[in-house]
Design an enzyme around this catalytic site. Sequence first.
Site, PDB file in Angstrom:
ATOM      1  N   GLY A 148     -28.646 -11.498 -55.286  1.00  9.89           N
ATOM      2  CA  GLY A 148     -28.276 -11.953 -53.896  1.00  9.89           C
ATOM      3  C   GLY A 148     -26.747 -12.494 -53.859  1.00  9.89           C
ATOM      4  O   GLY A 148     -26.320 -12.594 -54.946  1.00  9.89           O
ATOM      5  N   CYS A 149     -26.228 -12.339 -52.669  1.00 10.46           N
ATOM      6  CA  CYS A 149     -24.723 -12.684 -52.653  1.00 10.46           C
ATOM      7  C   CYS A 149     -24.518 -14.219 -53.111  1.00 10.46           C
ATOM      8  O   CYS A 149     -23.892 -14.569 -53.971  1.00 10.46           O
ATOM      9  CB  CYS A 149     -24.365 -12.415 -51.501  1.00 10.46           C
ATOM     10  SG  CYS A 149     -25.397 -13.324 -49.886  1.00 10.46           S
ATOM     11  N   TYR A 150     -25.499 -15.208 -52.453  1.00  9.81           N
ATOM     12  CA  TYR A 150     -25.257 -16.641 -52.910  1.00  9.81           C
ATOM     13  C   TYR A 150     -25.603 -16.826 -54.502  1.00  9.81           C
ATOM     14  O   TYR A 150     -24.731 -17.286 -55.149  1.00  9.81           O
ATOM     15  CB  TYR A 150     -26.282 -17.290 -52.070  1.00  9.81           C
ATOM     16  CG  TYR A 150     -25.705 -17.537 -50.496  1.00  9.81           C
ATOM     17  CD1 TYR A 150     -24.400 -18.308 -50.347  1.00  9.81           C
ATOM     18  CD2 TYR A 150     -26.798 -17.233 -49.555  1.00  9.81           C
ATOM     19  CE1 TYR A 150     -23.925 -18.307 -49.170  1.00  9.81           C
ATOM     20  CE2 TYR A 150     -26.250 -17.415 -48.296  1.00  9.81           C
ATOM     21  CZ  TYR A 150     -25.042 -17.992 -47.999  1.00  9.81           C
ATOM     22  OH  TYR A 150     -24.443 -18.152 -46.640  1.00  9.81           O
ATOM     23  N   SER A 153     -22.522 -15.779 -56.534  1.00 13.46           N
ATOM     24  CA  SER A 153     -21.362 -16.878 -56.423  1.00 13.46           C
ATOM     25  C   SER A 153     -21.783 -18.026 -57.031  1.00 13.46           C
ATOM     26  O   SER A 153     -20.823 -18.614 -57.367  1.00 13.46           O
ATOM     27  CB  SER A 153     -21.142 -17.033 -54.962  1.00 13.46           C
ATOM     28  OG  SER A 153     -21.956 -18.071 -54.404  1.00 13.46           O
TER      29      SER A 153
END
Lengths: 345, 345, 345, 345
Positions: A148-150, A153
């Site tokens: 996932g993007c979160y 990061s």
Amino acid sequence: MSRVAIIGATGYAGAELVRILSGHPETVLTVLTSRQYAGVRFDRVYPAMAGLVDIVCEEYSADRICNEADIVFMALPHQLPMAFVPDIIKHGLKVIDLSADFRFNDAAVYESAYQPHTAKELLKSCVYGLSEIYTDQIRTAQLIGNPGCYPTSVLLPLIPLIKQGLLDPATLVADAKSGVSGAGRSLSQASHYCEVNESFKAYKVAAHRHNPEMDSILSREAQKPVSITFVPHLVPMTRGMLTTIYATPAAALNVQDIVDCYTSFYSRRPFIRLCPSDGQPDTLHVRGTNYCDIGFKLDDRNNRLILISVIDNLVKGAAGQAVQNMNLMMGFDETDGLLHVPLPL
Amino acid sequence: MSRVAIIGATGYAGAELVRILSGHPETVLTVLTSRQYAGVRFDRVYPAMAGLVDIVCEEYSADRICNEADIVFMALPHQLPMAFVPDIIKHGLKVIDLSADFRFNDAAVYESAYQPHTAKELLKSCVYGLSEIYTDQIRTAQLIGNPGCYPTSVLLPLIPLIKQGLLDPATLVADAKSGVSGAGRSLSQASHYCEVNESFKAYKVAAHRHNPEMDSILSREAQKPVSITFVPHLVPMTRGMLTTIYATPAAALNVQDIVDCYTSFYSRRPFIRLCPSDGQPDTLHVRGTNYCDIGFKLDDRNNRLILISVIDNLVKGAAGQAVQNMNLMMGFDETDGLLHVPLPL
Amino acid sequence: MSRVAIIGATGYAGAELVRILSGHPETVLTVLTSRQYAGVRFDRVYPAMAGLVDIVCEEYSADRICNEADIVFMALPHQLPMAFVPDIIKHGLKVIDLSADFRFNDAAVYESAYQPHTAKELLKSCVYGLSEIYTDQIRTAQLIGNPGCYPTSVLLPLIPLIKQGLLDPATLVADAKSGVSGAGRSLSQASHYCEVNESFKAYKVAAHRHNPEMDSILSREAQKPVSITFVPHLVPMTRGMLTTIYATPAAALNVQDIVDCYTSFYSRRPFIRLCPSDGQPDTLHVRGTNYCDIGFKLDDRNNRLILISVIDNLVKGAAGQAVQNMNLMMGFDETDGLLHVPLPL
Amino acid sequence: MSRVAIIGATGYAGAELVRILSGHPETVLTVLTSRQYAGVRFDRVYPAMAGLVDIVCEEYSADRICNEADIVFMALPHQLPMAFVPDIIKHGLKVIDLSADFRFNDAAVYESAYQPHTAKELLKSCVYGLSEIYTDQIRTAQLIGNPGCYPTSVLLPLIPLIKQGLLDPATLVADAKSGVSGAGRSLSQASHYCEVNESFKAYKVAAHRHNPEMDSILSREAQKPVSITFVPHLVPMTRGMLTTIYATPAAALNVQDIVDCYTSFYSRRPFIRLCPSDGQPDTLHVRGTNYCDIGFKLDDRNNRLILISVIDNLVKGAAGQAVQNMNLMMGFDETDGLLHVPLPL
């Protein structure tokens, strides 16, 4: 040339895959599927691509894909991929799934955040596609659960420090801020222009589905249970994600320790950039690229470390990392198709 | 009608004072000063005001102001007010200073963050103008140090809980996000459109001058030294500030405890709104108004409390709170001139 | 106090009516209808209004409205109002309809742009609510067809010149630019954040339904057939509409002629502001207000006059003008509830 | 590899040249000059480029440039290039100047819009670098006056029709809308975030310096004097320019005539895309690319043709077209370095 199919090509992650792969030196796009736009040329859905992509979108067909492709990118909402993937895997194709369906080796964790898993037999062998961390496993994998993007990061700045035991895992807080494209192309009040513009807000506070994903990988790397407090926010911009992480060092820690940790960990990785000590990450610096820029600051007064990462949520946070994973799986150069020079503004 | 002078009327906080006061039932604007626009009609600098304000801006003159005004708002960068204010105070006028110059009773704290203080004799009697907290002192003050925007957004949600000892003061982290107007009207690369649009970034990480201001008030209210980790970020929007605060409860704490604490503390205060449990603060909900909306969430998994506040940085974070303080000082209704109905979008 | 019902209160024009009327000195809101949010408190749909409006939305009921209201604002898509209005009119209530249904006295023109008209009997007596132009008719009307946003922005600058025969009607071109709120709260790809942000485009080029509305009023005022070329564009901003009009003078025309024409025509009208010769209209100057700012320039080289108008599409272009019309119909002060001081930024 | 120097590399057009040329297969960047950042690494000014460009900016020195470069791009404000270029030309280097200094063969026209010209001897041989129109002259030129962004957006759609005499030249109106980056990196109130965001306005109405540039080229192509009414507007977005052009056909004209005219004129030109009849140009479709997309509509009711073009003002409107011109001058492939796939959003 390897033949590539993109399932769900007209969503934002799918279209980003089309953009990136249309410039890839080792692959050729053969099949684009779209339920909503079956029969329509892709560049009529995304006129930006006029003259660049002339493929007509089609309905999903396992047969077509197994005949026409060597590699399949699944850019569908979770729950659909676990219905389609087993069949494709059986035919020997490589699959990179951008949904959550194959991000967890433990079905119970998946099921606590999503719904019953219907392809559990694949969970043992699927690999979590955080390219810089699980590089070797990715090289030999047939099925990737693209992060996932979160989580991307949060994990990229945290893992080097967590792995070395430099942080107290009980103190982790991640305050994340994402552009609106993360919510996808589906219509919703939350992505309606007038509700987003000049608005800043948190959502799913300490209740986002990406939280178990982070916890699960952090625990694996820390080799003990880790749970992070995670709060996502929505920024009035299209692309970009910045995450600010707060943690208390496990023992005395100085600037050079952290620089050394990152430098040794990421020294040969082309998409991680450590910010100079007088600079800070900015989503604008990575827009449209596969970079993850990382900065940090020690708050000596409060004995707290502050980490800041930025990525383009659609690139390193989705389609770009997926292509990076394909490059690793196929033995291509890791940067093939991904060396976009960012716009200076 | 009380006569009002605004010193520095063409900066953003000054112009916002003009907007608010031009609709105030108990005051009349008599003097607007501006170095840059002396001799120019205010509505030629801000054509939005055409037909509403016909005052010509003038150079600062202590004599003029003491003759023509009963109340003075100083909307200048810090360091200038401490040069002008002693003279005005001597003439018996009431002064509300929007800079940092009179926010600290202890000169040493001010000087550690700013520069030598040249009007120390006023620091004992000046009152910190956090309207909901120091209401009684404000009513009788002659000189107000109007709070910074970030401290307002941090202190209003924290003080009720800190005062009751509900939080462990060693665990406080404030992650703040501000619209660009907070940087003022002065030209800078950081406020240049193309550097802000589609950009999200942190700045002055754990090094912002508003940090000592927060610490100083939190310590006063906790009756022991408190130091908070504070990281501000810049959001690509004009107005609005959202602050997410993380803290560990001092003892077991449930949702009702927090609701009760806020309700009793702020029950009669017109500008504090507690969000319903299924809602979250949004900068758009307070744009152009003096409201501070507060929401919260308990992260039970990690025994952590998350507080979220939103304000309009130019209103509750500057000009609006200044007018609220004037209302208290002058015995007007606290809401006079401040009951703007927010735009629904 | 007059009692007001708003039909369709949770759309953008409806919510804007709620905002404006909640501060109106002569009216009280009694009924808000909403199909989608029946049973929900209005301020839960628009949390900006928390503490300001505590009415619960309800389904439309002619009986309820006729019992509880003296004045009805219809903020529904066209076609619905002509089904509801005849009944309300029969009960003697005053009606201001914000849709196109009662903007045309000639059913044929309406039907050429929309669909068959089902309340033709009302078309003779309904009045076109362009407040500054049809003031006297509005005062005595029972049913107002409130103008479209684009026609308002085109007609207010053109009519004074057209009426005096100063322009060649065969040369009229209007190039209009609108913020996104004009498309309303209904979800659509065209209002999806990522499709609008950093995008500028024309739409319905020379094919917009507001074109016949402009032509019809221009022809009435010119007392001969007038047809204008009209192209609307979408601007990545929430509110505001700027229209640039190009026309060839019918005879020699200088700056003073135009100033005189506007000054005499609009001298006593509180919501029309003529820009100074060295200034130009800006949507930011009228945001949230009922003003229409007008500027112009003679292109002597090409013997062409350029007119520029700005309005807030939701205020003077919809809800504000509707309230202005109510004020005229009810004998209130024309500016009641409408003297919002614009934000300086 | 040809060696390239960029004079004024840290302005927006200069930085865009760096971006494009850092991916060019036939050139190598050798010198970047910057008055403001001499001695600073380019990627410290534009951290987006970290790891991609490691050149240190330096002061301008004719000697250095003549020794180190074969091709020079001048990205300076007008007036400076005409001081530097004669010297460089004498040394035999090829020069592409992005300012207005070498766009006019007639000094009198330049001087009427700018200031006295100090290098008139070069005006006879310099070539106007509208790549698709003056291709052959560009191939053999030593000095290119690279077109302004507005003229590019006006001339590319107009010239094919004007050249064939299809339009009445007395009826031309161009209503242009530009993103903020067109105003450059220099600080100004007009580019200050809070003055641009949520604002739309015209500026330099019928008084922009690009107007004589358009007139001069239109007249050349029409082989008679042509003067166009030109009004630029500022759009709250970073990149992109859309121009809407209104014209009356010289004789009866249908859709097919126009399609044929464009198709034959631009058939082999890789950067011109004609929109399908049911599509319209959108600045988002060309962001970051060298494309010019063109659409049109006949307003039969008023016998008027509407042309719409979009470009990225920094690419086809500046740096991209400059590189295209270099490619032509050097015998490279016209698209070298310019085949950026646009982001789908």
